[in-house]
Design an enzyme around this catalytic site. Structure first.
Site, PDB file in Angstrom:
ATOM      1  N   GLU A   1       0.915  -1.092   0.081  1.00 40.92           N
ATOM      2  CA  GLU A   1      -0.451  -0.009   0.176  1.00 40.92           C
ATOM      3  C   GLU A   1       0.517   0.900  -0.157  1.00 40.92           C
ATOM      4  OE1 GLU A   1      -2.452  -0.119   3.351  1.00 40.92           O
ATOM      5  OE2 GLU A   1      -3.422   2.166   2.741  1.00 40.92           O
TER       6      GLU A   1
ATOM      7  N   ARG B   1       6.012 -13.344   9.212  1.00 45.98           N
ATOM      8  CA  ARG B   1       6.459 -11.816   9.186  1.00 45.98           C
ATOM      9  C   ARG B   1       7.775 -12.361   8.929  1.00 45.98           C
ATOM     10  NH1 ARG B   1       4.490  -7.352   9.518  1.00 45.98           N
ATOM     11  NH2 ARG B   1       2.457  -7.875   8.517  1.00 45.98           N
TER      12      ARG B   1
ATOM     13  N   LYS C   1       4.686   0.731   9.568  1.00 49.64           N
ATOM     14  CA  LYS C   1       5.134   1.622   8.339  1.00 49.64           C
ATOM     15  C   LYS C   1       4.318   3.453   9.568  1.00 49.64           C
ATOM     16  CE  LYS C   1       3.266   0.337   4.753  1.00 49.64           C
ATOM     17  NZ  LYS C   1       2.684   0.115   3.931  1.00 49.64           N
TER      18      LYS C   1
HETATM   19  P1  ATP Z   1       3.255  -2.476   8.177  1.00 53.42           P
HETATM   20  O1  ATP Z   1       2.519  -3.442   8.712  1.00 53.42           O
HETATM   21  O2  ATP Z   1       5.268  -2.832   8.533  1.00 53.42           O
HETATM   22  O3  ATP Z   1       3.083  -1.398   8.129  1.00 53.42           O
HETATM   23  P2  ATP Z   1       1.555  -3.086   5.886  1.00 53.42           P
HETATM   24  O4  ATP Z   1       1.730  -4.849   5.813  1.00 53.42           O
HETATM   25  O5  ATP Z   1       1.055  -2.297   6.344  1.00 53.42           O
HETATM   26  O6  ATP Z   1       3.360  -2.729   6.619  1.00 53.42           O
HETATM   27  P3  ATP Z   1       1.990  -3.278   2.954  1.00 53.42           P
HETATM   28  O7  ATP Z   1       1.900  -2.637   1.839  1.00 53.42           O
HETATM   29  O8  ATP Z   1      -0.114  -3.522   3.360  1.00 53.42           O
HETATM   30  O9  ATP Z   1       2.193  -2.888   4.537  1.00 53.42           O
HETATM   31  O10 ATP Z   1       2.623  -4.390   2.727  1.00 53.42           O
HETATM   32  C1  ATP Z   1       3.318  -5.206   1.554  1.00 53.42           C
HETATM   33  C2  ATP Z   1       3.820  -6.093   1.522  1.00 53.42           C
HETATM   34  O11 ATP Z   1       4.202  -6.292   2.415  1.00 53.42           O
HETATM   35  C3  ATP Z   1       2.739  -7.512   2.748  1.00 53.42           C
HETATM   36  O12 ATP Z   1       2.560  -8.553   1.601  1.00 53.42           O
HETATM   37  C4  ATP Z   1       2.842  -7.476   3.605  1.00 53.42           C
HETATM   38  O13 ATP Z   1       2.547  -8.911   3.665  1.00 53.42           O
HETATM   39  C5  ATP Z   1       4.035  -7.002   3.181  1.00 53.42           C
HETATM   40  N1  ATP Z   1       5.136  -7.094   5.158  1.00 53.42           N
HETATM   41  C6  ATP Z   1       4.702  -6.412   5.611  1.00 53.42           C
HETATM   42  N2  ATP Z   1       5.890  -6.466   7.251  1.00 53.42           N
HETATM   43  C7  ATP Z   1       6.284  -7.697   6.331  1.00 53.42           C
HETATM   44  C8  ATP Z   1       7.451  -8.336   6.580  1.00 53.42           C
HETATM   45  N3  ATP Z   1       7.644  -7.488   8.610  1.00 53.42           N
HETATM   46  N4  ATP Z   1       7.800  -9.244   7.365  1.00 53.42           N
HETATM   47  C9  ATP Z   1       7.362  -9.998   5.613  1.00 53.42           C
HETATM   48  N5  ATP Z   1       6.589  -9.461   5.056  1.00 53.42           N
HETATM   49  C10 ATP Z   1       5.807  -8.075   5.453  1.00 53.42           C
END
Ligand code: ATP
Ligand code: MG
Length: 621
Positions: free
Chosen positions: A75, A319, A329
């Site tokens: 996102e 994760r 984020k």
């Molecule tokens: P955050 O929780 O850090 O704000 P998010 O998951 O909201 O991150 P997205 O933009 O939705 O951020 O993430 C994009 C992709 O990155 C998703 O497919 C998510 O599964 C993956 N992702 C995010 N954080 C991790 C992590 N710590 N380890 C592995 N994959 C991750």
């Protein structure tokens, strides 16, 4: 609205998605996914893909290879962090291994929080990390918002099939009526006539209803023990401009409704996500099954199309969690907004931007992600493992140079006045092809203040009165005395050099063996040729291994001493290096020329330290 679309068009292919799907844009993929080059056991996802491929589950591409198509779906509401790097390496790595394709897709379904700045940075970071020539086929950059029209048509189809309805409850009321374990949710609008829902949904799109006054909900099961299935909201009304679609829409799809459809449209075969989406999997399956209900041969369920849509397979993995690191984020944005770091690219940040500015090479991130593997067990990875991956990568590539942070002058008393010796300095002992360069040695040099002790303990193998040490690539010197100021502080060390040790090696006796041995090797810099600059010595951004575990507030564990910027004397070769050049400073660590650098005043970030042998020696007693 941001000038998003125009800006993109200059460096991306046109956005007629389905056409683009079949066009490889970046170098030809490695079409030989043979196991020959593998050095480790397959992870569980690779096993699934091997089985799928053996069964030709997803068909074959135009070269007859079983289809494997993955994606990374961020996102665009912030910069990418090291957790995202894990997902990018996993997905692009699978595409590479199996000769498949990898898409970058922006999940830009929320008009409120998304910005062009993030979009640009994400594209750039993904390119940098995957390096675009790592052997996978780049499927392209995609936008969820390009599918809004298609998603709307599917939603209408679901209403027609009695699988969705317009609900007049506010978001608050929906959550109040959510029920509990054993107590079903309720909605008085669930049995609304199909025709009425169709009319109201069209009106929602036309802007006839204010924000929050209505929503479109999936008609699944208000009593489901999986709360995700209790008639989730598919669309909400939001009178807000979108960075891509402008004012065209005032209803926006919810993530859960949109996500599976996006994967389907792009022909994603293995839709890989983190464990928290495990409960959502039945919902994603339900959505696709509902679209496909009545489609297919003999179908034609009164929809625009009677062809079933592709049904991707979701696979969840754990994760990445790292000690001393926060990855949310939202939290990282707060650090930036509150000025606790200098920006998203502050070298202490766990963002890809920050890591890049710090000097972490893409290859180190990739090898770290490979090394920690992929599992379905939540775990906490020691950040030290990441630092080791960085050291291992840089050790092979970084040219060596000298830097003295806390200089102590040394006068070589038996050095002939006015002469300069040009010594061969080995650029990288790990890489013979890097060769040597000339470094001047003269009567006045500097060593690190902590490398000298007037009264030294037994195991202090560095410089001390009467003690001999090696100056790296130069000569052996022996301390003969010190000069002190009026207050008794040592301001200069006096030493003699041994001309027979030129190059830093002991002379050899008739038996071919060294005639003398020294235990310490010091770095040094010539007073005649150096540049004054600044180095930033970082400590971890948090002082607790699990920030926030004590008080519940991660900010309470911010390390107040995570940045220490000091003056340093630098090898002249460093002053000439542009921003983005990395070095190993002998004994001090790996450093990287920062964007704040000028040729008059170089500024370097310490990427990571070397292992500190003195700390080990003193710990061992
Ligand atoms: P955050 O929780 O850090 O704000 P998010 O998951 O909201 O991150 P997205 O933009 O939705 O951020 O993430 C994009 C992709 O990155 C998703 O497919 C998510 O599964 C993956 N992702 C995010 N954080 C991790 C992590 N710590 N380890 C592995 N994959 C991750
Ligand atoms: Mg997310």
């Amino acid at each position: 609205m941001k000038a998003g679309r125009e800006a993109r068009a200059t460096f991306l292919p046109p956005l007629d998605t389905m056409a683009r799907m079949s066009e490889p844009t970046i170098p030809p993929h490695n079409s030989d996914p043979s196991p020959a080059g593998r050095v480790r056991a397959l992870n569980f996802i690779e096993h699934i893909i091997e089985d799928d491929n053996a069964a030709r589950k997803w068909g074959v591409d135009d070269q007859g290879n079983p289809k494997v198509h993955t994606r990374f779906p961020p996102e665009p509401n912030g910069y990418l962090h090291i957790g995202h790097a894990k997902s990018i390496c996993l997905n692009s790595g699978l595409a590479k291994r199996f000769g498949g394709a990898f898409n970058l897709r922006f999940d830009d379904t929320n008009p409120a929080k998304e910005e062009q700045e993030y979009v640009d940075a994400i594209i750039d970071d993904v390119r940098w990390l995957t390096n675009d020539h790592q052997g996978y086929r780049f499927g392209g950059v995609f936008w969820a918002s390009d599918y809004f029209e298609q998603m709307y048509a599917w939603a209408v189809e679901l209403i027609r099939k009695g699988r969705a309805y317009v609900c007049d409850l506010s978001a608050d009321e929906v959550s109040k009526r959510r029920g509990s374990v054993g107590v079903p949710a309720t909605s008085p609008f669930r049995d609304r006539a199909t025709e009425e829902s169709l009319r109201l949904f069209a009106e929602m799109r036309e802007g006839k209803h204010p924000n929050g006054s209505k929503s479109l909900r999936a008609k699944i099961d208000l009593a489901s023990p999986n709360f995700v299935l209790r008639d989730p909201v598919m669309y909400r009304i939001l009178h807000e401009a979108h960075h891509n679609t402008g004012n065209k829409w005032c209803i926006y799809p919810m993530y859960d409704w949109a996500h599976g459809g996006e994967d389907s449209l792009e022909g994603i075969t293995h839709s890989i996500c983190t464990l928290e989406f495990r409960n959502n999997r039945p919902l994603y399956d339900w959505f696709i099954d509902s679209i496909n209900l009545g489609r297919g041969p003999g179908g034609g369920a009164g929809s625009e199309s009677s062809t079933p849509i592709h049904h991707p397979q979701q696979i969840e993995f754990a994760r990445l969690n790292l000690t001393y690191t926060v990855m949310s984020k939202r939290f990282l944005l707060a650090l930036v907004k509150e000025g606790r770091v200098s920006g998203w690219d502050d070298p202490r940040m766990p963002t890809i931007r920050g890591l890049r500015r710090r000097g972490v090479p893409a290859a180190a991130l990739r090898s770290f992600c490979e090394e920690i593997g992929v599992t379905t067990q939540e775990s906490m990875i020691d950040v030290g493992r990441f630092e080791n991956a960085v050291r291992d990568t840089l050790n092979k590539t970084a040219p060596r140079a000298m830097c003295v942070i806390d200089p102590l002058p040394v006068t070589i008393t038996n050095w002939p006045e006015g002469t300069v010796d040009e010594l061969d300095f080995v650029i990288n002992p790990e890489d013979a092809s890097a060769g040597v360069r000339k470094v001047p040695f003269s009567k006045e040099i500097f060593i690190e203040r902590e490398d000298f002790m007037e009264v030294a303990p037994k195991k202090f193998f560095r410089l001390a009165p009467g003690q001999e040490v090696r100056l790296r690539w130069a000569y052996f010197i022996t301390c003969t005395g010190v000069e002190k100021d009026a207050a008794g502080n040592i301001i200069r060390v006096l030493a003699t050099y041994d001309p027979a040790t030129r190059g830093g090696d002991s002379p050899k006796g008739p038996d071919g063996l060294p005639t003398k041995k020294v235990k310490g090797t010091l770095h040094w810099i010539s007073a005649a040729a150096h540049t004054k600059g600044r180095v930033r010595l970082f400590d971890r951004l948090f002082s607790a291994s699990e920030p926030g575990s004590r008080t519940g507030n991660q900010l309470d564990d911010l390390n107040p001493n995570s940045l220490n910027e000091v003056d340093a004397l630098l090898d002249s070769v460093v002053a000439a290096a542009p921003a983005g050049t990395g070095f190993q400073f002998e004994r001090l660590g790996y450093f990287y020329v920062d964007t704040d650098s000028t040729s008059e005043r170089p500024v370097l970030n310490r990427t990571v330290t070397l292992k500190d042998t003195w700390a080990k020696v003193s710990a061992a007693g």
